[in-house]
Design a protein around this motif. Structure first.
Motif, mmCIF file in Angstrom:
data_model
loop_
_atom_site.group_PDB
_atom_site.id
_atom_site.type_symbol
_atom_site.label_atom_id
_atom_site.label_comp_id
_atom_site.label_asym_id
_atom_site.label_seq_id
_atom_site.Cartn_x
_atom_site.Cartn_y
_atom_site.Cartn_z
ATOM 1 N N VAL A 46 52.223 19.746 -47.821
ATOM 2 C CA VAL A 46 51.631 20.234 -49.062
ATOM 3 C C VAL A 46 52.530 19.806 -50.214
ATOM 4 C CG1 VAL A 46 50.919 22.309 -50.310
ATOM 5 C CG2 VAL A 46 50.678 22.215 -47.824
ATOM 6 N N CYS A 47 51.930 19.286 -51.282
ATOM 7 C CA CYS A 47 52.733 18.897 -52.436
ATOM 8 C C CYS A 47 53.107 20.139 -53.248
ATOM 9 C CB CYS A 47 52.038 17.839 -53.284
ATOM 10 S SG CYS A 47 50.467 18.342 -53.967
ATOM 11 N N LYS A 48 54.152 20.014 -54.039
ATOM 12 C CA LYS A 48 54.725 21.160 -54.743
ATOM 13 C C LYS A 48 53.819 21.735 -55.817
ATOM 14 C CE LYS A 48 59.399 19.860 -53.627
ATOM 15 N NZ LYS A 48 60.732 19.493 -54.083
ATOM 16 N N ASP A 49 52.817 20.983 -56.256
ATOM 17 C CA ASP A 49 51.896 21.555 -57.234
ATOM 18 C C ASP A 49 50.723 22.273 -56.560
ATOM 19 O OD1 ASP A 49 50.499 19.336 -56.374
ATOM 20 O OD2 ASP A 49 50.068 18.566 -58.365
ATOM 21 N N GLN A 50 50.772 22.384 -55.227
ATOM 22 C CA GLN A 50 49.763 23.127 -54.478
ATOM 23 C C GLN A 50 50.380 24.286 -53.704
ATOM 24 O OE1 GLN A 50 47.966 20.037 -52.130
ATOM 25 N NE2 GLN A 50 46.622 19.406 -53.791
ATOM 26 N N TRP A 51 51.622 24.630 -54.011
ATOM 27 C CA TRP A 51 52.341 25.696 -53.305
ATOM 28 C C TRP A 51 53.004 26.571 -54.351
ATOM 29 C CZ3 TRP A 51 54.268 24.742 -47.860
ATOM 30 C CH2 TRP A 51 54.934 25.849 -47.337
ATOM 31 N N ALA A 52 52.808 27.866 -54.246
ATOM 32 C CA ALA A 52 53.392 28.787 -55.217
ATOM 33 C C ALA A 52 54.181 29.874 -54.505
ATOM 34 C CB ALA A 52 52.300 29.417 -56.071
ATOM 35 N N ALA A 53 55.170 30.384 -55.191
ATOM 36 C CA ALA A 53 55.947 31.525 -54.714
ATOM 37 C C ALA A 53 56.210 32.423 -55.913
ATOM 38 C CB ALA A 53 57.259 31.060 -54.092
ATOM 39 N N GLY A 54 55.940 33.700 -55.758
ATOM 40 C CA GLY A 54 56.145 34.627 -56.862
ATOM 41 C C GLY A 54 55.242 34.354 -58.050
ATOM 42 N N GLY A 55 54.086 33.768 -57.792
ATOM 43 C CA GLY A 55 53.134 33.492 -58.862
ATOM 44 C C GLY A 55 53.434 32.251 -59.680
ATOM 45 N N LEU A 57 54.058 27.972 -59.494
ATOM 46 C CA LEU A 57 54.015 26.739 -58.696
ATOM 47 C C LEU A 57 55.427 26.212 -58.495
ATOM 48 C CD1 LEU A 57 51.003 24.901 -60.349
ATOM 49 C CD2 LEU A 57 51.068 25.907 -58.061
ATOM 50 N N LEU A 58 55.693 25.700 -57.323
ATOM 51 C CA LEU A 58 57.017 25.160 -57.053
ATOM 52 C C LEU A 58 57.338 23.962 -57.950
ATOM 53 C CD1 LEU A 58 57.336 25.464 -53.181
ATOM 54 C CD2 LEU A 58 58.157 27.008 -54.948
ATOM 55 N N SER A 59 56.312 23.209 -58.317
ATOM 56 C CA SER A 59 56.532 22.089 -59.219
ATOM 57 C C SER A 59 57.003 22.582 -60.597
ATOM 58 C CB SER A 59 55.274 21.234 -59.369
ATOM 59 O OG SER A 59 54.196 22.023 -59.833
ATOM 60 N N ASP A 60 56.562 23.774 -61.010
ATOM 61 C CA ASP A 60 57.007 24.345 -62.284
ATOM 62 C C ASP A 60 58.425 24.900 -62.180
ATOM 63 O OD1 ASP A 60 54.582 23.718 -63.410
ATOM 64 O OD2 ASP A 60 53.737 25.723 -63.118
ATOM 65 N N LYS A 61 58.792 25.418 -61.019
ATOM 66 C CA LYS A 61 60.149 25.940 -60.825
ATOM 67 C C LYS A 61 61.192 24.849 -60.914
ATOM 68 C CE LYS A 61 59.344 30.106 -58.166
ATOM 69 N NZ LYS A 61 59.739 30.868 -56.980
ATOM 70 N N GLU A 62 60.847 23.655 -60.429
ATOM 71 C CA GLU A 62 61.798 22.535 -60.470
ATOM 72 C C GLU A 62 62.110 22.131 -61.894
ATOM 73 O OE1 GLU A 62 60.256 19.343 -58.129
ATOM 74 O OE2 GLU A 62 61.172 20.115 -56.314
ATOM 75 N N GLY A 63 61.120 22.227 -62.783
ATOM 76 C CA GLY A 63 61.312 21.828 -64.168
ATOM 77 C C GLY A 63 62.112 22.823 -64.997
ATOM 78 N N ALA A 64 62.252 24.036 -64.448
ATOM 79 C CA ALA A 64 62.940 25.099 -65.209
ATOM 80 C C ALA A 64 64.445 24.980 -65.125
ATOM 81 C CB ALA A 64 62.505 26.465 -64.690
#
Length: 64
Positions: A46-55, A57-64
């Motif tokens: 699964v790509c990171k923009d299709q997986w979420a944790a704590g509401g 997306l993992l792709s958004d967490k990487e950018g933070a």
């Protein structure tokens, strides 16, 4: 027959996936008394923009 389904984030090397499949097969075979040939492993990547944790997306967490 045994079927193991594994869901993981994409990005791991083919070498790492081979090792995972090998070890899962060995353990399942030993514990369940099944021949290696009867153990199936299916990897779902699964790509990171299709997986979420704590509401988030993992792709958004990487950018933070």
């Amino acid at each position: 027959m045994v079927v193991l389904k594994v869901t993981l984030l994409e990005g791991r090397s083919l070498e790492k996936k081979r090792e995972l499949v090998k070890r899962l097969t060995e353990v399942a075979s030993r514990i369940l008394y099944e021949p290696h040939e009867e153990v199936r492993v299916i990897l779902y990547e699964v790509c990171k923009d299709q997986w979420a944790a704590g509401g988030v997306l993992l792709s958004d967490k990487e950018g933070a």
